[in-house]
Write a protein that holds these residues in place. Sequence first.
Motif, PDB file in Angstrom:
ATOM      1  N   GLU A  87       0.613   5.747  -0.581  1.00  0.00           N
ATOM      2  CA  GLU A  87      -0.224   6.793  -0.028  1.00  0.00           C
ATOM      3  C   GLU A  87      -1.641   6.722  -0.604  1.00  0.00           C
ATOM      4  N   LYS A  88      -2.618   7.099   0.250  1.00  0.00           N
ATOM      5  CA  LYS A  88      -4.039   7.126  -0.132  1.00  0.00           C
ATOM      6  C   LYS A  88      -4.524   5.757  -0.617  1.00  0.00           C
ATOM      7  N   ASP A  89      -4.013   4.696   0.020  1.00  0.00           N
ATOM      8  CA  ASP A  89      -4.439   3.319  -0.275  1.00  0.00           C
ATOM      9  C   ASP A  89      -4.140   2.891  -1.717  1.00  0.00           C
ATOM     10  N   LYS A  90      -3.218   3.592  -2.359  1.00  0.00           N
ATOM     11  CA  LYS A  90      -2.815   3.197  -3.697  1.00  0.00           C
ATOM     12  C   LYS A  90      -1.978   1.925  -3.613  1.00  0.00           C
ATOM     13  N   TYR A 128       0.844  -1.191   0.000  1.00  0.00           N
ATOM     14  CA  TYR A 128       0.000   0.000   0.000  1.00  0.00           C
ATOM     15  C   TYR A 128       0.881   1.243   0.000  1.00  0.00           C
TER      16      TYR A 128
END
Length: 256
Positions: free
Chosen positions: A52-55, A50
Amino acid sequence: MDKFLRILKPVKVYAKHESKSRIIKELAPDELILFNREKRRNQQNWMEIYLEKDKVGYLKKDSDTFFRCIFASLNDEISTGFNYEFKSKHTPELHTLFHQRGTLNKEQCTVATVEMKTVDDSDKKKTAQLELEYNTDIITVIPLIFTKESEFYVTNDAETNNSLFIEVDNRLGKKGYLLKTTNYTNSEDKWVTPFAITVAILAVIGIFIAFLASGWIVISGLMFIVGFGVAFVAIIAMQILILILRGIFNHIRKRL
């Protein structure tokens, strides 16, 4: 419980689990990165991570690029160690900062000591300890204490690195170094041992009842000999079962 990888050297992050996929980032050494699972595609193992921002991104699974952190529970009554902070921009390696007691020249620097200790059983006086010296002009040492059943991540491979210490981080502000002899249990495998013990006990009871019903066992003092024999076999079987279950569980964990 989150799962982390500690990055050991610069590593590329791919957009998909394919070698020809676009590279979206490069991770630096000592970063802790959340990961989801391991996947195998085209004869290559990948770690799904994972960003940042669940990317989501993917790392090639190479043994020297990252260490899979162990989420552990402390078995010892207490384990003490340290963390440290530099007083300047000069950041030498850990092994150059701490020395055996009595080896630093007190005329050339200001010397202090730090004690590392594990107490397995205070009643039986089962302890291990190590005293180290350091130069207070270079670093400030911060004491680190964990008590029984404290949970933390082990973030280094002490065996492979021939280190005296394990690095730990509870992700709540407590991190640093404990003795490698610290006793802990991998929390992911906690269920394996009690499950195997239960199965082994039920198996022994079942075997005993079957032998008794068939007339192979007579109620007498000789039953103690039979009991010891069955218990010995059960212990060996239990150890084998634990290894098998851990192997199966680890394999399943990779695929989920």
